[in-house]
Design an enzyme around this catalytic site. Structure first.
Site, PDB file in Angstrom:
ATOM      1  N   GLN A 165       0.841  -1.202   0.000  1.00 14.22           N
ATOM      2  CA  GLN A 165       0.000   0.000   0.000  1.00 14.22           C
ATOM      3  C   GLN A 165       0.876   1.251   0.000  1.00 14.22           C
ATOM      4  OE1 GLN A 165      -3.463   0.433  -0.175  1.00 14.22           O
ATOM      5  NE2 GLN A 165      -3.386  -1.682  -0.865  1.00 14.22           N
ATOM      6  N   ASP A 166       0.641   2.183   0.915  1.00 16.57           N
ATOM      7  CA  ASP A 166       1.410   3.418   0.906  1.00 16.57           C
ATOM      8  C   ASP A 166       2.548   3.389   1.919  1.00 16.57           C
ATOM      9  OD1 ASP A 166       0.448   4.803  -1.179  1.00 16.57           O
ATOM     10  OD2 ASP A 166      -1.071   5.894  -0.055  1.00 16.57           O
ATOM     11  N   ALA A 167       2.928   2.196   2.347  1.00 14.70           N
ATOM     12  CA  ALA A 167       4.020   2.110   3.309  1.00 14.70           C
ATOM     13  C   ALA A 167       5.362   2.226   2.578  1.00 14.70           C
ATOM     14  CB  ALA A 167       3.946   0.784   4.042  1.00 14.70           C
ATOM     15  N   ARG A 208      -2.063   5.187 -10.081  1.00 16.67           N
ATOM     16  CA  ARG A 208      -2.161   6.629  -9.798  1.00 16.67           C
ATOM     17  C   ARG A 208      -1.695   7.480 -10.958  1.00 16.67           C
ATOM     18  NH1 ARG A 208      -0.037   5.522  -3.773  1.00 16.67           N
ATOM     19  NH2 ARG A 208      -1.985   4.612  -3.069  1.00 16.67           N
ATOM     20  N   VAL A 253       4.145   6.224   4.333  1.00 14.71           N
ATOM     21  CA  VAL A 253       4.331   6.166   5.778  1.00 14.71           C
ATOM     22  C   VAL A 253       5.384   5.099   6.070  1.00 14.71           C
ATOM     23  CG1 VAL A 253       3.212   5.635   7.959  1.00 14.71           C
ATOM     24  CG2 VAL A 253       1.983   6.904   6.227  1.00 14.71           C
TER      25      VAL A 253
END
Lengths: 347, 609
Positions: free
Chosen positions: B224-226, B408, B377
């Site tokens: 994910q956005d890690a 994206r 993150v």
């Protein structure tokens, strides 16, 4: 093998099926869009869908925004378009407005002339004399077809107000078909190739006696009409079917059991109840459960005035006071109580 | 009649109708040409609303206006000669307006304009030309590289991230007492700049650092956005920042001549926090700079008069009662006292400000964002030796998950990775201004540089797993991206509670970090436990861990009673009986019954068993 699965999937004692149904419908329900897009097609097929339809069904609205009925036909008619069309014409609701261009009132001689739209008249297979006969029969007026193909009505009065009120009534006078049936169109089933009639209105009470229709298969999306004509079981089936189809139409897959439970709950008392303060929740046994939902003050005051007792049998009220809820692990009680054992051992 | 009125074209000057004209188009063009000649002020804007058949003339203040190059007969009025003169600085910008080459349009007049984005787009109908094609983006977005290669939604996200970036927000930060301030230790100018970035001189107070990144998964830790960050890079100061927080207090005056006093509170004060809390204060009751402080330590000792007056009345000779109103370091916070200042308010009361600083080393949970609306993150800080490395021994600072890119559509992110790598090899910045070059031109340039320095032209490199030492099966896209450290940091947000304070009214746990509160177990969470049938767990949450309250209930009349400890008896005050049972109910329910009783309604509780 089949039996094994059957038993294992059965709901157990104390399973909170209602909450599970609510969550299973509620969660995917949040993705439903308020306004739906319609595709071009016959006018009769546009019905309310999506969230507004769900709200309408759960609120047990007396008249649906877009009533709609499907009339299936018996042996010959379902294979023959011409015969099917004849039945459709018996159903198709035609009012004076639909076939007339204008209504002329002659206040000096007390006559009203309906100028008919010949094309519209032809489309519904009617003649001016038929229109006249229908009007004179239904309204006890002297109506006659004129040579030009119009209809003239003698009101036998010269009072201006009376003439106007008659002409207004005439505008909406039923010429042929079933009142409330709306536009009835013969449609061919995509799967079986059989003909059936779709109409943009519903009045199955008057449609049922018509010859050639399949009385067992007639369908309307009006839950209350179904209840009135065919009874509560039929209404329950319609409710469940409409709910399920509305969700399916939005691409939301909900297990039928949840929807059926909602339909059962709404019809279980022999009449249709809404989900909300005027229906199911408003008729809960517990004062606290009702007060915790809506109109807190009303329920508390009534409880005080009538000396109501809360038997603490539901979920909400037990959470409120801090008791174990009578569901899930909370339904299990000791069959033999400690005191009883002590008493017995003393003896 | 009605038709005749609409035939007239009314003119509104600043919203007020002043007259009408027969030929609106001729009138509008006359006004415009007068403005371009300088016969009337250049601040006048005129717009013809063809649908309403109305002309709006605006001359008032507060309109947002934007300069455009005037185009007449398919030709730009900003001619080559004018441009040459401008470049030689023979003329200035305002000259162009006076010369009728440029004009400012407001929102209404823009509706009448057909604007070409670049000179090649001009058609016979074109009325204006953008000063520069980049003008289709805003100022903020133009500071990002390659905005033309990114999805529009990502621009908006970048614009909101850049506002949260830690950097050098003010060069006099050391003298300022902002309530909260974040200063990046080692701000860097980005390797890929843009015209807007340079014009703003943003690199003088940069807000990010150039991170060496690899588009690689790391044992699933960056899904994910890690993002996975190298501990080596963090130890060398990557993303390190200082957090300043200012506590301030005032010696307030109260009606009746009383006032607060800054001093070491005597142990007799109401709400005295205990000797250890005041241990770090100096004699004047205020803390000294460069002292380590942590939660519970007092920064400023303050003694205030009692909240209610009556306590002091009648007690003539006795010492006046006082209340402790000291500033305490909030739970979960710690740092070093940076600076203490004394000052005075307009009302001549004494003010103390204490600034506490703390180092914020990037840790798991801290947030970063690139200039392409790509946030991340930290999910793991990996020891340098366990990070993947290239053949030449380069260890990426940050591992970004490649799945975050295609969905994206932030192609600019990839372009920056590649070009910043080229820029770092070349030793000079590369321009990433929108539309400055075509994509092909850019790729040709960058691949040439990379090849010249012996790197793969597409930026792919053979990486080796730091844990096993084995080469990865695939070549991995490696490069440099400029990242901003955003101010959402766990150390400022993290909070726990097991037991703690409760609200006075309901006896339920408090809410919010500032009050050491719990996380609300709300209605929907409650429904989940109901649906699962976990009745005892539900009772624990709703009662035992919340507002459990023992009450005595009269078995005869169903009202609340009490325990008379002197007589060792339970008493029902209503029926006078002593046959009571103790039950546990929620305090909220007790409160409900109390309120119902206050309405002169008598609820009775019947007990089973």
């Amino acid at each position: 093998m089949a039996k094994k699965i059957d038993i294992s999937t059965k709901v157990q004692q104390g399973e909170p099926v209602g909450v599970i149904a609510a969550q299973s419908i509620g969660e995917p329900g949040t993705q439903m869009i308020l306004k739906t897009f319609h595709f071009a097609g016959i006018a009769a097929t546009i019905t309310t869908s999506g969230l507004p339809r769900i709200v309408e069904l759960l609120d047990a609205k007396k008249i649906p925004t877009t009533p709609f009925s499907s009339i299936y036909l018996m042996d010959e008619a379902k294979k023959d378009f011409v015969k099917a069309d004849q039945i459709a014409k018996k159903i198709n609701e035609v009012r004076v407005n639909d076939i007339s261009r204008r209504i002329l009132e002659n206040f000096s001689n007390g006559k009203i002339r309906i100028v008919l739209d010949k094309q519209a008249l032809e489309a519904v297979d009617l003649t001016p004399s038929q229109v006249a006969a229908r009007i004179s029969k239904a309204y006890e007026l002297d109506a006659a077809a004129t040579p030009e193909g119009n209809v003239e009505i003698s009101t036998h009065t010269k009072v201006l107000k009376d003439i106007r009120s008659i002409s207004v009534k005439l505008m909406h006078a039923l010429v042929s078909g079933v009142a409330g049936a709306g536009k009835a169109v013969v449609t061919q089933s995509k799967t079986t190739g059989e003909f059936y009639i779709e109409s943009a209105g519903s009045n199955i009470e008057l449609m049922l006696p018509i010859d050639g229709i399949d009385k067992a298969k007639i369908y309307t999306n009006d839950v209350f009409e179904m209840y009135k004509v065919l009874g509560i079981e039929a209404a329950r089936n319609v409710l469940a079917k409409e709910l399920k189809e509305t969700f399916d139409g939005q691409g939301i897959n909900i297990n039928e059991r949840h929807v059926l439970l909602v339909a059962d709950a709404m019809t279980s008392r022999g009449h249709i109840e809404s989900i909300g303060r005027h229906g199911l929740v408003g008729s809960k046994e517990s004062v606290f459960a009702r007060a915790a939902f809506e109109e807190t003050v009303k329920h508390l005051i009534n409880a005080a005035a009538f000396g109501e007792t809360d038997f603490m049998r539901g979920v909400t009220e037990n959470i409120l006071v801090g008791k174990q809820i009578p569901l899930g692990t909370g339904v299990v009680k000791l069959a033999v109580k400690k005191q009883d054992v002590e008493k017995k051992s003393k003896k | 009649m009605a038709k005749k009125i609409s035939e007239k074209c009314y003119i509104h000057l600043n919203g007020r109708a002043i007259g009408h004209v027969a030929d609106p188009l001729a009138f509008v063009s006359e006004v415009r040409s007068a403005r371009r000649k300088g016969a009337i002020s250049g601040e006048v804007n005129i717009a013809y609303m063809s649908r309403l058949n109305v002309i709006h003339i605006n001359t008032d203040r507060g309109r947002v206006r934007k300069p455009y190059i005037i185009v007449e007969d398919g030709k730009s009025k900003l001619t080559k000669e004018l441009l040459d003169k401008l470049q030689k600085k023979e003329i200035e910008f305002n000259y162009l307006i006076r010369a009728g080459a440029l004009e400012f349009l407001d929102a209404e007049e823009e509706e009448n304009a057909l604007v070409a984005i670049s000179e090649s787009d001009i058609t016979p109908k074109t009325t204006h030309l953008e000063v520069d094609p980049t003008m289709i983006f805003g100022l903020t977005i133009n500071t990002a590289p390659y905005p033309e290669s990114n999805n529009l939604a990502r621009h908006l996200m970048f614009a909101s991230y850049i506002k949260q970036a830690q950097g050098l927000y003010a060069t006099n930060f050391n003298l300022r007492f902002d309530s909260r301030a974040y200063i990046l230790f080692y701000p860097q100018a980005p390797l890929i700049t843009t015209t807007a970035y340079e014009t703003l001189k943003f690199s003088n107070h940069a807000s990010g650092q150039n991170f060496v990144i690899a588009l690689s998964t790391q044992y699933g830790y960056n899904k994910q956005d890690a993002v996975v960050v190298s501990k080596g890079a963090v130890d060398r100061g990557l993303g390190r920042s200082m957090f300043y927080k200012t506590y301030s207090d005032e010696e307030r005056r109260y009606p009746g001549g009383q006032k607060d006093v800054f001093k070491m509170p005597p142990a007799t004060t109401d709400g005295y926090l205990g000797e250890h809390a005041y241990a770090k204060l100096s004699d004047d009751g205020i803390i000294e700079p460069e002292l380590d402080v942590e939660e519970g330590d007092v920064l400023v000792g303050k003694v205030a008069p009692p909240r209610f007056l009556e306590e002091n009345l009648g007690a003539g000779g006795l010492e006046e009662k006082t209340r402790d109103d000291s500033i305490v370091v909030k739970p979960g916070e710690k740092g070093v006292v940076d600076r203490v200042i004394f000052t005075e308010s307009p009302g001549a009361t004494k003010i103390v400000k204490v600034r506490v600083r703390g180092i914020r080393v990037p840790e798991v949970g801290d947030k970063f964002g690139s200039r392409h609306g790509q946030k991340g993150v930290i999910s793991q800080v990996v020891p340098n030796e366990d990070m993947p490395f290239t053949e030449s021994g380069i260890v990426p600072d940050l591992l970004l998950n490649p799945h975050g890119i295609p969905g994206r559509m932030t192609f600019g992110h990839l372009l920056e990775t590649l070009s910043a790598k080229a820029a770092s090899l070349k030793g000079s910045k590369i321009d990433g201004t929108a539309f400055a070059q075509t994509g092909k031109e850019r790729m040709d340039d960058y691949t040439k540089i990379l090849e010249a320095y012996g790197f793969d032209k597409h930026g792919e490199e053979q990486l080796y797993d730091g844990v096993t030492g084995r080469p990865f099966k695939a070549k991995i896209f490696t490069g440099i991206v400029y990242y901003n450290r955003l101010y959402h940091m766990v150390s400022n947000k993290m909070q726990v509670r097991s037991r703690g304070s409760v609200q006075i009214l309901t006896h339920q746990p408090t809410e919010g970090k500032a009050r050491q509160g719990g996380l609300r177990f709300g209605e929907m969470e409650r429904d989940v436990l109901v649906a699962y049938g976990a009745s005892l767990l539900l009772k624990e949450r709703m009662l035992d861990q919340s507002d459990k309250w023992p009450v005595l209930i009269c078995n005869d009349c169903g009202s609340f009673g009490y325990r008379d400890y002197a007589k060792k008896l339970n008493v029902c005050p209503l029926c006078g009986g002593s046959n009571l049972t103790e039950v546990e109910i929620s305090y909220a329910f007790k409160l409900l019954l109390d309120e119902i009783r206050s309405l002169h309604i008598r609820p009775r509780i019947g007990l089973n068993e």
